[in-house]
Design a protein around this motif. Structure first.
Motif, mmCIF file in Angstrom:
data_model
loop_
_atom_site.group_PDB
_atom_site.id
_atom_site.type_symbol
_atom_site.label_atom_id
_atom_site.label_comp_id
_atom_site.label_asym_id
_atom_site.label_seq_id
_atom_site.Cartn_x
_atom_site.Cartn_y
_atom_site.Cartn_z
ATOM 1 N N ILE A 1 0.822 -1.200 0.000
ATOM 2 C CA ILE A 1 0.000 0.000 0.000
ATOM 3 C C ILE A 1 0.868 1.268 0.000
ATOM 4 O O ILE A 1 1.892 1.324 0.670
ATOM 5 C CB ILE A 1 -0.985 -0.036 1.194
ATOM 6 C CG1 ILE A 1 -2.058 1.048 1.038
ATOM 7 C CG2 ILE A 1 -0.259 0.109 2.529
ATOM 8 C CD1 ILE A 1 -3.293 0.769 1.882
ATOM 9 N N LEU A 2 0.469 2.273 -0.789
ATOM 10 C CA LEU A 2 1.136 3.586 -0.781
ATOM 11 C C LEU A 2 0.156 4.569 -0.146
ATOM 12 O O LEU A 2 -1.052 4.483 -0.385
ATOM 13 C CB LEU A 2 1.449 4.063 -2.201
ATOM 14 C CG LEU A 2 2.363 3.196 -3.073
ATOM 15 C CD1 LEU A 2 2.515 3.836 -4.453
ATOM 16 C CD2 LEU A 2 3.724 3.051 -2.402
ATOM 17 N N MET A 3 0.690 5.497 0.625
ATOM 18 C CA MET A 3 -0.167 6.475 1.286
ATOM 19 C C MET A 3 0.250 7.882 0.876
ATOM 20 O O MET A 3 1.350 8.100 0.383
ATOM 21 C CB MET A 3 -0.042 6.365 2.817
ATOM 22 C CG MET A 3 -0.267 4.980 3.390
ATOM 23 S SD MET A 3 -1.987 4.434 3.273
ATOM 24 C CE MET A 3 -2.720 5.403 4.595
ATOM 25 N N THR A 4 -0.665 8.843 1.098
ATOM 26 C CA THR A 4 -0.326 10.246 0.846
ATOM 27 C C THR A 4 0.351 10.842 2.082
ATOM 28 O O THR A 4 0.459 10.182 3.112
ATOM 29 C CB THR A 4 -1.594 11.067 0.552
ATOM 30 O OG1 THR A 4 -2.565 10.720 1.525
ATOM 31 C CG2 THR A 4 -2.121 10.826 -0.831
ATOM 32 N N GLY A 5 0.767 12.082 1.973
ATOM 33 C CA GLY A 5 1.276 12.806 3.142
ATOM 34 C C GLY A 5 2.756 12.599 3.393
ATOM 35 O O GLY A 5 3.464 12.012 2.569
ATOM 36 N N ARG A 6 3.167 13.073 4.549
ATOM 37 C CA ARG A 6 4.590 13.015 4.871
ATOM 38 C C ARG A 6 5.047 11.555 4.902
ATOM 39 O O ARG A 6 4.381 10.695 5.451
ATOM 40 C CB ARG A 6 4.845 13.683 6.227
ATOM 41 C CG ARG A 6 6.312 14.074 6.342
ATOM 42 C CD ARG A 6 6.634 15.128 7.392
ATOM 43 N NE ARG A 6 5.547 15.828 8.026
ATOM 44 C CZ ARG A 6 5.333 15.758 9.356
ATOM 45 N NH1 ARG A 6 6.073 15.026 10.126
ATOM 46 N NH2 ARG A 6 4.353 16.467 9.889
ATOM 47 N N GLY A 7 6.184 11.330 4.337
ATOM 48 C CA GLY A 7 6.748 9.969 4.299
ATOM 49 C C GLY A 7 6.007 9.076 3.323
ATOM 50 O O GLY A 7 6.288 7.904 3.167
ATOM 51 N N GLY A 8 4.972 9.650 2.657
ATOM 52 C CA GLY A 8 4.176 8.844 1.719
ATOM 53 C C GLY A 8 4.711 8.921 0.302
ATOM 54 O O GLY A 8 5.877 9.253 0.085
#
Ligand code: C2E
Ligand code: MG
Ligand code: MG
Length: 643
Positions: A115-122
């Motif tokens: 899974i890839l996420m948005t935001g910092r570190g994403g």
């Protein structure tokens, strides 16, 4: 907003069976609290049989997301299908050209394998795909097939509310369910496609593409089956149907019209038979029907229905076209006859029906086999006759009825077949014509006669303008090379075209009227004249024949035979002579055997005569003697004319 993608092609795949149980699991894990879960279930359950768009709508709401997107396929192959749900609406799986940001995301999701996420570190790639759409939070993860290989990706976006750990878990479950369901759908579809393809291939192998009727292969199978099934006393019949003069339709109206006609014929044939019988197209203009006989004459009964069914014009290429068919019938008894034999017998019987006058049917009998064998031997012998110089020419005088002077000679073919007595034309011309041998025999007769008559023109005083008439068979007239070949023969022999008359028959003209007219006009161009032979024996009216370029009319012998005794023959001849005069056509009376006949036809206005009275057909030597006698100065002893 719906993804701004170009829709290439609607694929219309429906996620038919997101199985109720699967959806329940998805719903449970996605629900926020008990109340949320109940709402989710209620929202999801009814959509199980609807499209993927609806399922995504429900999942999106349950996730409280603003966008949910499923991409199937891979950016590398370029064959991507996308379904999505947004707050503004949803779309089914469609083949699309994916915007670059999503192609990049797809590649990254595959590479990451999770899974890839948005935001910092994403993932900045995910941000690049979602942020322009006002979605600050989201996730993207692979959808996997049965073997764990990525088959696509799931993208979720929210304008508000970060994605938490719970969400990650729920999304994994959604992706898993979707993967399993899509895979099973895909498998199901391929099995369905394969079955359809196999059925279609089987149908194609067994059926005629043009008419949709069973083809020879299937008919053969059915006949074999029927022969194996019939009981001792029952029979089957095979009818062999061939259209009469179908070639004319094809030649005159074109192949497309020919095809149209065949389709209509197939329809009438199918409608004319009983449901237990089977109609097939064997190829070209040949059809066959398998008849299961209850009664001994069922074959004839069905044959009559078929002949009748084809009566009445067919609308083809905007015209009314009439065709008839000849039908051959052969019966088969189980254990006594095989498929090849019954088809061949039906074919032979069809051929007999055609000879009997077309538009009718005939039943096979053993004597037909004997006739075919004899005919086959005849054709084989005829094929060699020209090169072996077995075709010879006899000549018969045509005289002026008033002057009794020789005007022309008609060339009549004779066949010196080794081991046989001299064969007259009726014993071989018809067969040669059917076998396609007449163009070669006809050219040979023309060449021999031109050479001979040219010699007589040179040698005998008073014969310089001696005319020659030569018969043309129907296939010769339908042969596009005719005028070219005639010109070559005239040229080779230095023969004056204005002294050549070519005799044609009505059946020759009617075989292929368009080509006949073309040939006739071309022959006229050469300076050759054209005579209509055996007038009165066919069915055409003189008015109809006026459409063809003619220079001479020959009245058939049957009308002259009893002209003295039978008033109505005299009336017929007189009418014809008068009509011919109005068309400025001189008339030759054929078959004059007596002085009284000669007087009678002369009195009715015929200018020219031909018949035993003036001279029988004789070989070149006999004709030379005739010429010597005819051209000797009066008072000298004449030479006997050979007969
Ligand atoms: P046709 O062109 O009408 O020729 C006249 C036929 O009538 C000839 O028969 C001739 O022998 C016969 N005949 C002439 N005068 C009399 C008479 O007074 N009494 C009787 N009983 N018969 C008479 P033949 O030679 O047997 O030819 C028959 C037909 O065969 C011809 O009829 C013609 O249609 C065809 N034929 C002959 N030679 C050729 C040829 O080289 N090419 C083509 N295509 N047909 C030919
Ligand atoms: Mg003739
Ligand atoms: Mg004739």
């Amino acid at each position: 907003m719906i993804l701004g993608v170009a829709i290439v092609q609607a694929v219309g795949l429906t996620l038919v069976a997101l199985a109720a149980i699967g959806i329940a699991v998805v719903a449970r894990s996605l629900g926020r609290g008990v109340k949320g879960e109940a709402t989710l279930r209620a929202a999801l359950l009814p959509v199980a049989t609807d499209g993927l768009d609806k399922t995504l709508d429900s999942v999106r709401r349950a996730l409280q997301a603003d966008l949910i997107l499923v991409v199937l396929g891979s950016a590398e192959t370029g064959r991507m299908r996308v379904a999505e749900s947004t707050t503004q609406g949803s779309s089914e799986l469609r083949q699309v050209t994916l915007p670059a940001a999503y192609s990049r995301l797809d590649t990254e999701v595959r590479r990451a394998g999770g899974i890839l996420m948005t935001g910092r570190g994403g993932s900045p790639t995910l941000d690049a795909a979602l942020v322009p759409r006002g979605l600050a939070n989201g996730a993207a993860l692979p959808i996997r097939g049965e073997a764990g290989e990525p088959i696509g990706m799931l993208v979720v976006g929210r304008s508000r509310g970060r994605m938490g750990r719970d969400d990650r878990h729920r999304l994994s479950l959604v992706a898993e369910r979707l993967g399993a369901q899509l895979e099973s759908d895909r498998l199901e579809r391929s099995v369905r496609d394969l079955t359809t393809m196999r059925n279609e291939l089987r149908h194609r192998a067994d059926h005629d593409a043009l008419t949709g009727l069973p083809n020879r292969t299937l008919l053969t199978h059915k006949v074999t089956q029927a022969l194996a099934e019939v009981e001792e006393q029952t029979t089957i019949a095979v009818l062999f149907l061939d259209l009469d003069d179908f070639k004319v339709v094809n030649d005159v109206l074109g192949h497309q019209a020919g095809d149209e006609l065949l389709v209509s014929v197939a329809r009438r044939v199918s409608a004319a038979i009983r449901p237990v019988d089977i109609a097939a197209r064997l190829g070209g203009d040949e059809f066959a029907v398998l008849v299961r006989c209850v009664d001994a004459n069922d074959g004839e009964r069905v044959a009559k229905r078929l002949v009748d069914a084809l009566e009445g014009p067919f609308g083809v290429a905007g015209r009314d076209v009439s065709v008839r068919a000849s039908v051959g019938i052969a019966y088969g008894l189980a254990g006594r006859i095989d498929i090849e034999e019954i088809l061949r017998n039906a074919d032979l019987a069809m051929y007999e029906a055609k000879r009997a006058g077309k538009g009718c049917y005939a039943r096979f009998d053993r004597r037909m086999l004997e006739r075919v064998r004899t005919r086959h031997e005849l054709v084989v012998a005829l094929e060699k006759a020209v090169e072996r110089n077995e075709i010879q020419v006899h000549y018969q005088p045509i005289v002026g009825l008033d002057s009794r002077q020789l005007i022309a000679v008609e060339a009549l073919a004779r066949w010196h077949r080794p081991g046989h007595t001299l064969t007259q034309p009726e014993g071989f011309i018809g067969v040669a014509d059917e076998a396609g041998l007449m163009p070669s025999i006809g050219r040979s007769v023309l060449a021999i006669a031109c050479r001979q008559v040219r010699d007589w023109q040179r040698i005998y005083p008073g014969c310089a303008r001696l005319e020659l008439t030569v018969n043309l068979a129907p296939t010769e007239l339908a042969d596009p090379a005719l005028s070219h070949d005639v010109a070559a023969v005239l040229e080779d022999n230095g023969f004056d075209p204005s002294l050549l008359v070519l005799e044609i028959t009505e059946s020759g003209v009617m075989r292929n009227p368009e080509q006949a007219r073309r040939s006739m006009l071309e022959l006229r161009e050469l300076g050759v004249r054209l005579a209509l032979d055996d007038f009165g024996t066919g069915h055409s009216s003189l008015a109809h024949l006026r459409e063809f370029p003619l220079d001479l009319l020959k009245i058939a012998r049957p009308f002259i035979e009893q002209i003295v005794e039978r008033e109505r023959d005299a009336v017929f001849v007189e009418t014809i002579v008068r009509l011919a005069a109005s068309l400025e056509l001189p008339v030759v009376a054929e078959g004059i055997e007596s002085e009284s006949q000669a007087d009678a036809v002369a009195a009715l206005g015929c200018e020219l005569g031909q018949g035993y009275l003036f001279g029988r057909p004789v070989g070149a030597l006999g004709m030379t003697r005739y010429l010597v006698a005819d051209t000797l100065p009066p008072g000298l002893p004449s030479v006997a004319v050979a007969s």
